[in-house]
Design a protein around this motif. Structure first.
Motif, PDB file in Angstrom:
ATOM      1  N   PHE A  68       0.801  -1.229   0.000  1.00 14.03           N
ATOM      2  CA  PHE A  68       0.000   0.000   0.000  1.00 14.03           C
ATOM      3  C   PHE A  68       0.830   1.274   0.000  1.00 14.03           C
ATOM      4  N   VAL A  69       2.092   1.172   0.414  1.00 14.84           N
ATOM      5  CA  VAL A  69       2.931   2.365   0.322  1.00 14.84           C
ATOM      6  C   VAL A  69       3.535   2.472  -1.080  1.00 14.84           C
TER       7      VAL A  69
ATOM      8  N   MET B  84      -6.550   4.877   0.178  1.00 11.09           N
ATOM      9  CA  MET B  84      -5.222   4.272   0.221  1.00 11.09           C
ATOM     10  C   MET B  84      -4.460   4.477  -1.079  1.00 11.09           C
ATOM     11  N   GLU B  85      -5.188   4.513  -2.197  1.00 13.62           N
ATOM     12  CA  GLU B  85      -4.511   4.732  -3.475  1.00 13.62           C
ATOM     13  C   GLU B  85      -3.749   6.050  -3.475  1.00 13.62           C
ATOM     14  N   GLY B  88      -1.610   6.274   0.544  1.00  9.87           N
ATOM     15  CA  GLY B  88      -0.583   5.267   0.822  1.00  9.87           C
ATOM     16  C   GLY B  88       0.849   5.777   0.621  1.00  9.87           C
ATOM     17  N   PRO B  89       1.145   6.318  -0.580  1.00 17.22           N
ATOM     18  CA  PRO B  89       2.524   6.767  -0.813  1.00 17.22           C
ATOM     19  C   PRO B  89       2.914   7.968   0.049  1.00 17.22           C
ATOM     20  N   GLY B  92       2.632   6.621   4.138  1.00 16.36           N
ATOM     21  CA  GLY B  92       3.036   5.233   4.353  1.00 16.36           C
ATOM     22  C   GLY B  92       4.302   5.060   5.182  1.00 16.36           C
ATOM     23  N   MET B  93       5.084   6.130   5.275  1.00 16.19           N
ATOM     24  CA  MET B  93       6.374   6.015   5.968  1.00 16.19           C
ATOM     25  C   MET B  93       6.229   5.480   7.395  1.00 16.19           C
ATOM     26  N   PHE B  95       3.930   3.755   8.584  1.00 15.75           N
ATOM     27  CA  PHE B  95       3.451   2.366   8.537  1.00 15.75           C
ATOM     28  C   PHE B  95       4.597   1.402   8.239  1.00 15.75           C
ATOM     29  N   SER B  96       5.500   1.817   7.320  1.00 10.53           N
ATOM     30  CA  SER B  96       6.618   0.900   7.035  1.00 10.53           C
ATOM     31  C   SER B  96       7.483   0.733   8.272  1.00 10.53           C
ATOM     32  N   LEU B  97       7.743   1.866   8.952  1.00 12.64           N
ATOM     33  CA  LEU B  97       8.569   1.759  10.161  1.00 12.64           C
ATOM     34  C   LEU B  97       7.838   0.989  11.249  1.00 12.64           C
ATOM     35  N   GLY B  99       5.801  -1.430  10.729  1.00 10.26           N
ATOM     36  CA  GLY B  99       5.952  -2.836  10.380  1.00 10.26           C
ATOM     37  C   GLY B  99       7.255  -3.387  10.962  1.00 10.26           C
ATOM     38  N   VAL B 100       8.317  -2.596  10.833  1.00  3.77           N
ATOM     39  CA  VAL B 100       9.623  -3.011  11.354  1.00  3.77           C
ATOM     40  C   VAL B 100       9.564  -3.135  12.889  1.00  3.77           C
ATOM     41  N   ILE B 165       5.493  14.733  -3.524  1.00  2.00           N
ATOM     42  CA  ILE B 165       5.310  13.980  -2.279  1.00  2.00           C
ATOM     43  C   ILE B 165       6.609  13.866  -1.487  1.00  2.00           C
ATOM     44  N   ASP B 166       6.528  14.155  -0.206  1.00  2.91           N
ATOM     45  CA  ASP B 166       7.670  14.014   0.696  1.00  2.91           C
ATOM     46  C   ASP B 166       7.231  13.242   1.942  1.00  2.91           C
ATOM     47  N   PRO B 167       7.427  11.917   1.939  1.00  4.06           N
ATOM     48  CA  PRO B 167       6.895  11.077   3.027  1.00  4.06           C
ATOM     49  C   PRO B 167       7.447  11.439   4.399  1.00  4.06           C
ATOM     50  N   ILE B 168       8.688  11.932   4.443  1.00  9.26           N
ATOM     51  CA  ILE B 168       9.267  12.249   5.754  1.00  9.26           C
ATOM     52  C   ILE B 168       8.573  13.471   6.347  1.00  9.26           C
TER      53      ILE B 168
END
Lengths: 337, 437
Positions: A68-69, B84-85, B88-89, B92-93, B95-97, B99-100, B165-168
């Motif tokens: 999703f990301v 989410m489409e 998400g991008p 999402g940051m 969320f990825s972290l 996940g970790v 887009i700048d996820p940070i």
């Protein structure tokens, strides 16, 4: 960086199939074990899986987050059109995870309650990989119809079809096979080991039979499976390598090897996924009517992919060593190979 | 029930339960680590017993929290694919972290739960600490993702396109700190009071008094400190809402008409038709003071916001008042505990004192739910504040009310199962831990 992210995506899907799959497989083995032996099977399973099973299921979370990301359009399409099978898979994951945990952490081990947890555990262990396979089957075989006009064709028949269901059953058999091979090396005594060898054999036969069915149904439904697998050298080699290693695995089992065989089993499943994945790459979801959702075309903007890739790289430096140490610490140590 | 309302309700139910499982799942390991530390330091077996008893609770809540979290990560897409489409991008940051962090938590939990007598005791203790730290990190990251929905940043919205887009930047949006701080403190105070309440009940019933007294003490110290500092972080959150979500703040206060000496209305039933609050207690100037630090300067009211962009006022206002009033009670109870601890030790074993904590058991979680309602309902009708409406994000698949009923049933069943298992764990405390002490 895009390729690194894609590599992580495939890596986590593969590991979920292998590790999560083996977890589900353990439940499937329990389902097909005679009542007399169930409690011994459970004991071995608990010793082998107790500490690691939560971690095994984290690969799914990682895969979903990458989807999703990094590939939101593909994720959105899958979530919309495969809503129902994803939902059933989720129910399976929920029921299974909680039942496994609850049966160990119920302070009073009553017969009725334990039986209740066991039932939920074994059936959900069967349902979850079934639907995982169904989803995989339908995304690779052009079943999703984004122009569908009726509820049934948009949301039901794209996964409830012979091909997807046989792929689902094939996945169940593979999971059971992975678990049985793994458990051979974790057995407490020869009796148990022999029982797991028999299970591995049965699951292997089941996988061959369902694999055959997959080809048969593909042929009936005009899905070019034969072409996918035998039409390019990489897929072909992967399938051949899998077959050779299967023969080697049985040879080793009869020579008393019990640990190293799990690497062979994992290798075979990896090769099966590789052969299908390679032939479709970079497409992940094949849509009815010829359109494909490609990992190389339908991804998030560059900055997102870069940051995601970085997060994954840093994360894997933290996760992988500790995960290896976890597996190492809790496996049986007497006989390493 | 139409599909849109069903989808929103399903999300609300899922998050409403998940927030409880995850608060307990992230705070209990900290309590556990404290008693584990005391055991290693003092060698008093009571602390070992408490650690092991709590670790079973952690295992139960972790398993439930992990599956309900898995459900949620899918539900975001299953129910809100359009959201989410696009989102998400961008967001999402975290969320990825997360996940970790979650992965590390699961690994560390494996070491901790199964590592008794297997590893060096400090290594074992550290794995428990890692469970707690990565759990809290997960919580902060998820809340940071939520704060982006309240305060979308890190992209340019041009003609319906999400550009640059700048996820940070999105992750460190202007609201993340105040929201994450408020939620983390809330998790500590809610879990602290809930755990302490259960142990208080056991002391009251004179079961394993030594065991439960020590357990009570660890839990309530965390809970009370958190409850006492929470109002300050609440003030930070409210000031942040004024700047970034004036509609949410106005709805929280049921503040219809912009005026100098802006009042705060306590309680009452907001009536959107007549734009008045019935039966509320009005304190003039207080809202001006809290927002602007002077009693006169006016605060923007709901009349400055087009009706179609206003959140449901009654729910937001009542949930807000519920949160504030429970929070205040918890703060007072927390202060009382320290008074007892430092000045009136005799209170600690008094019945009325124990009763107070038994009564407070659910308070923290009621406040957490109310606060969550304020932030989510208060953001409506937007899913991304000012950018995308919730109704634009919903899945096109019909029949969502069936899945809503299904998930409601699942969450109730899970919760009943968890309560059942915990009560059995508590019931077995004498058998499991007495002989060893």
């Amino acid at each position: 960086m895009l390729y690194i992210v894609i590599a992580f995506l495939f890596f986590s899907i593969l590991l979920y199939f292998l590790l999560g799959g083996a977890d589900f497989g353990a439940g499937i083995i329990e389902l097909f074990t005679s009542a007399d032996n169930k409690s011994r099977t459970r004991k071995t399973m608990y010793q082998a899986m107790g500490p690691i099973w939560e971690a095994n299921h984290m690969w799914l979370i990682i895969a979903v987050v990458i989807m999703f990301v990094g590939f939101p359009l593909i994720y959105g399409a899958m979530c919309t059109y495969l809503h129902i099978p994803l939902l059933i898979m989720l129910l399976g994951i929920t029921a299974r995870g909680t039942a496994f945990s609850f049966r160990n952490y119920d302070a009073i081990k009553g017969e009725t309650t334990q039986n209740f947890y066991n039932h939920i555990f074994v059936y959900s262990s069967f349902v979850t990989p079934l639907f995982l396979g169904i989803i995989a089957g339908s995304v690779v075989s052009r079943q999703i119809d984004i122009h569908a006009t009726t509820f049934l064709s948009a949301y039901i028949f794209n996964w409830l079809n012979w091909f997807s269901v046989t792929v689902g059953l094939f996945t169940v058999a593979l999971s059971g096979y992975l678990a049985a091979v793994y458990l051979i090396g974790e057995a407490d005594d020869d009796n148990d080991a022999r029982r797991f060898i028999r299970k591995a054999w049965q699951m292997n036969i089941a996988a061959v039979i369902f694999g055959g069915f997959v080809f048969f149904v593909a042929d009936l439904e005009n899905i070019q499976l034969v072409h996918w697998i035998f039409g390019n050298p990489v897929s072909l080699i992967a399938v051949i390598a899998a077959s050779i290693s299967l023969a080697l695995l049985w040879l080793m089992i009869y020579n008393g090897k019990r640990k190293i065989i799990r690497i062979f089993a994992a290798f075979q499943v990896t090769m099966v996924l590789l052969s299908v994945g390679y032939t479709h790459f970079p497409n992940l979801v094949m849509v009815k009517g010829g359109q494909n959702l490609s990992l190389l075309a339908h991804h998030a903007p560059e900055t997102t992919i870069n940051d995601l890739g970085l997060a994954l790289i840093i994360g894997s430096f933290l996760i992988l060593p500790s995960l290896f140490y976890l597996y190492y610490s809790f496996q049986k140590k007497e006989e390493i190979i | 029930m139409n599909d849109f309302i069903a989808a929103r309700s399903q999300m609300a139910i899922s998050l409403g339960f998940h927030i409880i499982y995850s608060c307990i799942g992230m705070v209990m390991p900290v309590f556990m680590a404290v008693s584990h530390y005391k055991w290693i330091k003092t060698g008093n077996p009571v602390y070992k017993n408490i650690t092991q008893a709590w670790s079973k609770g952690v295992a139960i809540f972790f398993a439930t929290g992990a599956v309900s979290g898995t459900i949620l990560s899918f539900e975001l897409g299953l129910l809100w694919p359009k959201f989410m489409e696009h989102a998400g991008p961008i967001f999402g940051m975290p969320f990825s972290l997360e996940g970790v962090a979650f992965f590390i938590e699961a690994i560390a939990l494996g070491f901790f739960l199964y590592g008794w007598n297997k590893f060096n005791k400090w290594f074992h203790w550290c794995t428990g600490i890692i469970v707690g730290v990565s759990g809290i990190a997960s919580g902060i990251l998820v809340v940071s993702a939520n704060s982006w929905m309240n305060n979308p940043s890190g992209f340019d919205f041009v003609n319906g396109q999400y550009l640059n887009i700048d996820p940070i930047k999105a992750m460190f949006n202007g609201s993340w700190f105040s929201e994450a701080l408020h939620m983390t403190i809330a998790a500590f105070s809610a879990t602290g009071f809930a755990v302490a309440g259960i142990h208080a009940l056991m002391i009251y019933r004179k079961r394993n008094i030594v065991f439960h007294t020590q357990a009570f003490k660890i839990a309530i110290i965390f809970g009370a400190v958190a409850a006492i500092i929470q109002p300050f972080s609440g003030d930070l959150s409210a000031k942040n809402a004024v700047k970034r979500q004036p509609a949410k703040l106005a709805a929280m206060e049921a503040y219809f008409h912009t005026q100098p000496y802006s009042p705060i209305v306590i309680g009452g039933i907001p009536d959107t038709a007549s734009k008045k609050v019935k039966y509320g207690i009005e304190i003039p100037g207080l809202l001006s003071f809290l927002v602007n630090d002077n009693f006169k300067q006016e605060v923007n009211g709901l009349d400055k916001i087009p009706t179609k962009n206003q959140p449901p006022i009654a729910i937001t206002h009542l949930a807000f008042d519920l949160m504030i009033s429970i929070g205040s009670v918890m703060m007072l109870v927390g202060i009382l505990y320290f008074v007892a601890l430092w000045k009136k030790r005799s209170w600690l074993s008094k019945k009325w004192f124990l009763n107070l904590f038994i009564l407070s058991t659910p308070f923290g979680f009621i406040a957490v739910e109310a606060g969550w309602t304020v932030t989510e309902v208060g953001r409506q009708p937007w899913i991304i504040q000012g950018i995308m409406r919730t109704s634009e994000a919903v899945t096109p698949m019909p029949g969502i009310h069936y899945t809503f009923y299904l998930f409601t049933a699942i969450y109730f069943t899970l919760s009943i199962a968890v309560i059942f298992l915990l009560s059995r764990q508590i019931k077995m405390v004498p058998e499991l831990y007495d002989r060893k002490t």
